[in-house]
Design a protein around this motif. Structure first.
Motif, PDB file in Angstrom:
ATOM      1  N   MET A  84       0.906  -1.145  -0.039  1.00  7.95           N
ATOM      2  CA  MET A  84      -0.011   0.218  -0.056  1.00  7.95           C
ATOM      3  C   MET A  84       0.836   1.373   0.000  1.00  7.95           C
ATOM      4  SD  MET A  84      -3.155  -0.816   2.737  1.00  7.95           S
ATOM      5  CE  MET A  84      -2.227  -1.257   3.936  1.00  7.95           C
ATOM      6  N   GLU A  85       0.541   2.297  -0.891  1.00  4.62           N
ATOM      7  CA  GLU A  85       1.285   3.533  -0.878  1.00  4.62           C
ATOM      8  C   GLU A  85       0.189   4.594  -0.790  1.00  4.62           C
ATOM      9  OE1 GLU A  85       5.092   3.253  -3.979  1.00  4.62           O
ATOM     10  OE2 GLU A  85       2.806   3.773  -4.645  1.00  4.62           O
ATOM     11  N   TYR A  86       0.493   5.516   0.003  1.00 11.47           N
ATOM     12  CA  TYR A  86      -0.422   6.653   0.354  1.00 11.47           C
ATOM     13  C   TYR A  86       0.492   7.910  -0.196  1.00 11.47           C
ATOM     14  CZ  TYR A  86      -3.330  10.366   2.321  1.00 11.47           C
ATOM     15  OH  TYR A  86      -4.190  11.116   2.576  1.00 11.47           O
ATOM     16  N   LYS A  87      -0.203   9.025  -0.834  1.00 14.30           N
ATOM     17  CA  LYS A  87       0.755  10.109  -1.383  1.00 14.30           C
ATOM     18  C   LYS A  87      -0.001  11.561  -1.455  1.00 14.30           C
ATOM     19  CE  LYS A  87       1.025   7.262  -4.841  1.00 14.30           C
ATOM     20  NZ  LYS A  87       0.932   6.574  -6.245  1.00 14.30           N
ATOM     21  N   PRO A  88      -0.364  11.804  -0.353  1.00 14.10           N
ATOM     22  CA  PRO A  88      -1.058  13.274  -0.237  1.00 14.10           C
ATOM     23  C   PRO A  88      -0.417  14.168  -0.914  1.00 14.10           C
ATOM     24  CG  PRO A  88      -0.383  12.675   1.963  1.00 14.10           C
ATOM     25  CD  PRO A  88       0.295  11.461   1.041  1.00 14.10           C
ATOM     26  N   GLU A  89      -1.334  14.991  -1.508  1.00 17.17           N
ATOM     27  CA  GLU A  89      -0.667  16.254  -2.186  1.00 17.17           C
ATOM     28  C   GLU A  89      -0.599  17.360  -1.092  1.00 17.17           C
ATOM     29  OE1 GLU A  89      -1.671  19.465  -5.721  1.00 17.17           O
ATOM     30  OE2 GLU A  89      -3.040  18.072  -5.183  1.00 17.17           O
ATOM     31  N   ILE A  90       0.749  17.882  -1.145  1.00 17.17           N
ATOM     32  CA  ILE A  90       0.975  19.347  -0.318  1.00 17.17           C
ATOM     33  C   ILE A  90       0.874  20.450  -0.954  1.00 17.17           C
ATOM     34  CG2 ILE A  90       2.868  20.244   1.220  1.00 17.17           C
ATOM     35  CD1 ILE A  90       4.248  17.257   1.391  1.00 17.17           C
ATOM     36  N   LYS A  91       1.605  20.576  -1.965  1.00 14.97           N
ATOM     37  CA  LYS A  91       1.459  21.580  -3.075  1.00 14.97           C
ATOM     38  C   LYS A  91       1.812  21.292  -4.371  1.00 14.97           C
ATOM     39  CE  LYS A  91       5.998  23.767  -2.060  1.00 14.97           C
ATOM     40  NZ  LYS A  91       6.437  25.131  -1.500  1.00 14.97           N
ATOM     41  N   GLU A  92       1.618  22.200  -5.280  1.00 12.83           N
ATOM     42  CA  GLU A  92       2.154  21.776  -6.676  1.00 12.83           C
ATOM     43  C   GLU A  92       3.577  21.126  -6.610  1.00 12.83           C
ATOM     44  OE1 GLU A  92       2.287  24.032 -11.026  1.00 12.83           O
ATOM     45  OE2 GLU A  92       2.072  25.191  -9.231  1.00 12.83           O
ATOM     46  N   ASN A  93       3.325  20.022  -7.486  1.00 14.29           N
ATOM     47  CA  ASN A  93       4.674  19.307  -7.637  1.00 14.29           C
ATOM     48  C   ASN A  93       5.148  18.489  -6.422  1.00 14.29           C
ATOM     49  OD1 ASN A  93       4.737  19.846 -10.246  1.00 14.29           O
ATOM     50  ND2 ASN A  93       6.068  21.835 -10.120  1.00 14.29           N
ATOM     51  N   TRP A  94       4.430  18.725  -5.153  1.00 13.31           N
ATOM     52  CA  TRP A  94       5.083  18.168  -3.915  1.00 13.31           C
ATOM     53  C   TRP A  94       3.913  17.187  -3.380  1.00 13.31           C
ATOM     54  CZ3 TRP A  94       9.943  18.344  -2.240  1.00 13.31           C
ATOM     55  CH2 TRP A  94      10.779  19.632  -2.754  1.00 13.31           C
ATOM     56  N   ARG A  95       4.296  15.945  -2.980  1.00 16.51           N
ATOM     57  CA  ARG A  95       3.680  15.252  -2.141  1.00 16.51           C
ATOM     58  C   ARG A  95       4.180  14.521  -1.073  1.00 16.51           C
ATOM     59  NH1 ARG A  95      -1.175  13.403  -4.582  1.00 16.51           N
ATOM     60  NH2 ARG A  95      -1.581  14.161  -6.664  1.00 16.51           N
ATOM     61  N   GLY A  96       3.521  14.070   0.084  1.00 19.97           N
ATOM     62  CA  GLY A  96       3.841  13.302   1.127  1.00 19.97           C
ATOM     63  C   GLY A  96       3.835  11.979   0.422  1.00 19.97           C
ATOM     64  N   TYR A  97       4.700  11.117   1.261  1.00 13.90           N
ATOM     65  CA  TYR A  97       4.968   9.823   0.654  1.00 13.90           C
ATOM     66  C   TYR A  97       5.011   8.762   1.859  1.00 13.90           C
ATOM     67  CZ  TYR A  97       6.470   5.180  -1.631  1.00 13.90           C
ATOM     68  OH  TYR A  97       6.565   4.176  -2.105  1.00 13.90           O
ATOM     69  N   SER A  98       4.189   7.443   1.632  1.00 12.03           N
ATOM     70  CA  SER A  98       4.394   6.341   2.930  1.00 12.03           C
ATOM     71  C   SER A  98       3.901   5.385   1.978  1.00 12.03           C
ATOM     72  CB  SER A  98       3.390   6.991   4.080  1.00 12.03           C
ATOM     73  OG  SER A  98       2.133   6.989   3.787  1.00 12.03           O
ATOM     74  N   ARG A  99       4.738   4.145   2.622  1.00 13.92           N
ATOM     75  CA  ARG A  99       4.538   2.969   1.826  1.00 13.92           C
ATOM     76  C   ARG A  99       4.835   1.634   3.004  1.00 13.92           C
ATOM     77  NH1 ARG A  99       8.604   1.936  -1.657  1.00 13.92           N
ATOM     78  NH2 ARG A  99       9.307  -0.231  -1.158  1.00 13.92           N
ATOM     79  N   ILE A 100       3.928   0.614   3.071  1.00 14.30           N
ATOM     80  CA  ILE A 100       3.936  -0.531   3.787  1.00 14.30           C
ATOM     81  C   ILE A 100       3.757  -1.641   2.659  1.00 14.30           C
ATOM     82  CG2 ILE A 100       1.408  -0.725   4.229  1.00 14.30           C
ATOM     83  CD1 ILE A 100       2.449  -2.074   6.867  1.00 14.30           C
ATOM     84  N   GLN A 101       4.884  -2.474   2.689  1.00 16.52           N
ATOM     85  CA  GLN A 101       4.882  -3.650   1.749  1.00 16.52           C
ATOM     86  C   GLN A 101       5.358  -4.962   2.665  1.00 16.52           C
ATOM     87  OE1 GLN A 101       7.385  -3.021  -1.796  1.00 16.52           O
ATOM     88  NE2 GLN A 101       7.878  -4.923  -1.710  1.00 16.52           N
ATOM     89  N   GLY A 102       4.642  -5.888   2.237  1.00 14.38           N
ATOM     90  CA  GLY A 102       4.913  -7.140   3.193  1.00 14.38           C
ATOM     91  C   GLY A 102       4.837  -8.387   2.218  1.00 14.38           C
ATOM     92  N   LEU A 103       5.540  -9.519   2.503  1.00 14.68           N
ATOM     93  CA  LEU A 103       5.551 -10.695   1.933  1.00 14.68           C
ATOM     94  C   LEU A 103       5.725 -11.901   3.032  1.00 14.68           C
ATOM     95  CD1 LEU A 103       7.247 -12.008  -1.293  1.00 14.68           C
ATOM     96  CD2 LEU A 103       7.904 -13.129   0.970  1.00 14.68           C
ATOM     97  N   TYR A 104       4.908 -13.074   2.862  1.00 15.12           N
ATOM     98  CA  TYR A 104       4.940 -14.071   3.645  1.00 15.12           C
ATOM     99  C   TYR A 104       5.044 -15.319   2.746  1.00 15.12           C
ATOM    100  CZ  TYR A 104       4.697 -17.559   7.574  1.00 15.12           C
ATOM    101  OH  TYR A 104       5.054 -18.508   8.373  1.00 15.12           O
ATOM    102  N   SER A 105       6.060 -16.202   2.873  1.00 14.46           N
ATOM    103  CA  SER A 105       5.860 -17.540   2.051  1.00 14.46           C
ATOM    104  C   SER A 105       6.195 -18.653   3.172  1.00 14.46           C
ATOM    105  CB  SER A 105       6.860 -17.588   0.870  1.00 14.46           C
ATOM    106  OG  SER A 105       8.148 -17.346   1.385  1.00 14.46           O
ATOM    107  N   GLN A 106       5.557 -19.912   2.633  1.00  8.91           N
ATOM    108  CA  GLN A 106       5.826 -21.208   3.205  1.00  8.91           C
ATOM    109  C   GLN A 106       5.855 -22.250   2.540  1.00  8.91           C
ATOM    110  OE1 GLN A 106       2.693 -20.800   6.559  1.00  8.91           O
ATOM    111  NE2 GLN A 106       1.533 -22.300   5.577  1.00  8.91           N
TER     112      GLN A 106
END
Length: 218
Positions: free
Chosen positions: A142-164
């Protein structure tokens, strides 16, 4: 197997919420590099439709990680798949999966991916290999990229994997990647952390540092 089912099903409510937004048609290719206290890690993700085809596409994730003390990377995962959209945003896939430990093996599964102006979500349960040594794997991001102002955005990501392993249900590989930063146009940079576990004894490795990524071919 229960962990993989829970890992995948836990995101299902988001599938219905996502339909209320305007979707970006073709997500960009994303390349990222992390320089950390324990080593270097990179990732490239591709999820593109074939030009002129409304159903067929290509999905790939390549991860390479190396400790500073290593001359050659021992931790790599590369998958390349052809996809076919069966309903909106839901695709079946089949292709190849490679790691230095397991070698090149066939893989199959499905993928749900949807992106909006400020949000990207991808989930990909799959089976790797079709023998006694087969692995069941669940991947989500999941990524979240909220707009701050023109050409600028915040950025956050969580990425996971599980295998068995399918034969005995033992842990094979898992990771959690966290990113927090800021985006200027197509370039993102900030702080990152990777948490990795390997094998049935879940031997762990952590890497903390700074990352930068570029969005290509949007």
């Amino acid at each position: 197997m229960k962990k993989i089912v829970f890992f995948t099903v836990g995101f299902i409510p988001m599938l219905f919420v996502s339909q209320a937004h305007t979707q970006v048609a073709n997500p960009p290719v994303i390349f990222e590099a992390l320089v950390g206290n324990k080593g270097f890690a990179s990732q490239m993700m591709v999820n593109k439709a074939f030009e002129g085809s409304g159903k067929f596409g290509f999905f790939s994730v390549a991860n390479i990680s190396s400790k500073w003390s290593e001359n050659n990377s021992k931790d790599a995962m590369i998958q390349a798949n052809l996809t076919f959209e069966i309903i909106k945003n839901l695709l079946v896939l089949g292709g190849s999966h490679y790691t230095p430990t397991t070698g090149l093996r066939p893989t199959a599964g499905f993928i749900y991916s949807v992106s909006f102006n400020d949000f990207l979500f991808t989930v990909n349960p799959r089976f790797i290999g079709f023998s006694k040594s087969s692995i069941a794997e669940g991947f989500a991001m999941m990524e979240y990229k909220p707009e701050i102002k023109e050409n600028w955005r915040g950025y956050s990501r969580i990425q996971g994997l599980y295998s068995q392993t399918m034969k005995d249900g033992e842990h094979a590989r898992s990771y959690l990647m966290l990113r927090l930063g800021i985006t200027y146009k197509s370039i993102t940079f900030g702080a990152g952390a990777n948490f990795d576990r390997y094998g049935p004894f879940k031997e762990s490795k952590q890497n903390y540092g700074i990352f930068a990524s570029a969005r290509l071919f949007n």
